[in-house]
Design a protein around this motif. Structure first.
Motif, PDB file in Angstrom:
ATOM      1  N   UNK A 177     -13.413   1.291   7.985  1.00 43.84           N
ATOM      2  CA  UNK A 177     -12.721   2.358   7.844  1.00 43.84           C
ATOM      3  C   UNK A 177     -11.067   2.088   7.582  1.00 43.84           C
ATOM      4  N   UNK A 178     -10.513   2.018   6.940  1.00 45.17           N
ATOM      5  CA  UNK A 178      -9.638   1.397   6.552  1.00 45.17           C
ATOM      6  C   UNK A 178      -7.946   2.717   6.762  1.00 45.17           C
ATOM      7  N   UNK A 179      -7.277   1.934   7.273  1.00 46.65           N
ATOM      8  CA  UNK A 179      -6.223   3.111   8.028  1.00 46.65           C
ATOM      9  C   UNK A 179      -4.818   3.280   7.145  1.00 46.65           C
ATOM     10  N   UNK A 180      -4.688   4.392   5.809  1.00 47.00           N
ATOM     11  CA  UNK A 180      -3.894   4.436   5.653  1.00 47.00           C
ATOM     12  C   UNK A 180      -2.278   4.763   5.444  1.00 47.00           C
ATOM     13  N   UNK A 181      -2.903   5.541   7.033  1.00 48.47           N
ATOM     14  CA  UNK A 181      -0.952   5.853   7.329  1.00 48.47           C
ATOM     15  C   UNK A 181      -0.082   5.176   8.114  1.00 48.47           C
ATOM     16  N   UNK A 224       6.277   4.001  12.392  1.00 50.09           N
ATOM     17  CA  UNK A 224       4.760   3.228  13.320  1.00 50.09           C
ATOM     18  C   UNK A 224       4.267   4.574  14.095  1.00 50.09           C
ATOM     19  N   UNK A 225       4.919   4.972  14.912  1.00 49.66           N
ATOM     20  CA  UNK A 225       3.918   5.993  16.195  1.00 49.66           C
ATOM     21  C   UNK A 225       3.081   7.004  15.292  1.00 49.66           C
ATOM     22  N   UNK A 226       2.648   7.268  14.018  1.00 52.06           N
ATOM     23  CA  UNK A 226       2.381   7.781  13.241  1.00 52.06           C
ATOM     24  C   UNK A 226       1.058   7.332  12.874  1.00 52.06           C
ATOM     25  N   UNK A 227       1.180   5.547  12.534  1.00 56.58           N
ATOM     26  CA  UNK A 227       0.034   5.040  12.312  1.00 56.58           C
ATOM     27  C   UNK A 227      -0.762   5.224  12.984  1.00 56.58           C
ATOM     28  N   UNK A 249       2.954  10.034  22.521  1.00 53.68           N
ATOM     29  CA  UNK A 249       3.997   9.693  22.885  1.00 53.68           C
ATOM     30  C   UNK A 249       4.560   9.564  24.834  1.00 53.68           C
ATOM     31  N   UNK A 250       3.444   9.553  25.424  1.00 51.63           N
ATOM     32  CA  UNK A 250       3.146   9.876  26.638  1.00 51.63           C
ATOM     33  C   UNK A 250       3.634   8.213  26.584  1.00 51.63           C
ATOM     34  N   UNK A 307       3.078  -4.795  16.496  1.00 51.78           N
ATOM     35  CA  UNK A 307       3.435  -3.472  16.659  1.00 51.78           C
ATOM     36  C   UNK A 307       1.860  -2.553  16.491  1.00 51.78           C
ATOM     37  N   UNK A 308       1.569  -2.704  15.093  1.00 50.56           N
ATOM     38  CA  UNK A 308       0.918  -2.024  14.901  1.00 50.56           C
ATOM     39  C   UNK A 308      -0.766  -2.753  15.518  1.00 50.56           C
TER      40      UNK A 308
END
Length: 150
Positions: free
Chosen positions: A46-50, A120-123, A108-109, A79-80
């Motif tokens: 499954x791709x992760x488009x986010x 990037x965090x949303x990814x 966030x922790x 990073x990813x």
């Protein structure tokens, strides 16, 4: 916050560091993402488009007490790739119920908000959401009760 033990330890490791050391640790994680097993190909994952970079994942929740995770991200996107490795090291082998109990915003922790862009965090949030979705699909949405919080 309810986190599987391995993921809680990673969060603690990040929490003990300053911003520049957190980035260094994230880069270390990026080098530790395991290669995919021979039976998996990216085109079957499954791709992760986010994610800004091409990230693919697969979940094997046939054994709800020991879910297996497979993630791939390019080396040129450290990073990813680091986020994928954190999720792999923190959740691979955990019980399905424990994975589903991980808060969507646990990242966030890690305290990377000042060092890494919100995009990037949303990814990372997208990776976790897709892992949880596959666990729900494969377990019929009811894998049992999560373990006691750590």
């Amino acid at each position: 916050m309810t986190l599987p033990t391995a993921l809680a330890e990673i969060v603690d490791d990040f929490g003990a560091l300053g911003d520049s050391d957190k980035v260094t640790l994230l880069l270390e994680f990026s080098r530790e993402l395991p290669e995919l097993p021979d039976h998996l190909q990216e085109d079957a994952m499954e791709p992760v488009p986010e994610c800004q970079s091409p990230v693919f994942l697969a979940v094997d929740a046939a054994d709800t007490d020991r879910v297996r995770l497979y993630l791939t991200a390019p080396a040129e996107a450290p990073t990813t790739r680091g986020f994928a490795s954190i999720l792999h090291q923190g959740l691979d082998g955990a019980a399905a119920a424990d994975i589903l109990a991980v808060p969507a915003d646990f990242y966030h922790e890690l305290g990377l908000g000042s060092a890494v862009s919100p995009l990037r965090l949303r990814g990372m949030a997208g990776m976790l959401a897709r892992i949880k979705s596959q666990v729900r699909t494969q377990t019929g949405g009811d894998p049992g009760t999560p373990a006691t919080p750590t």
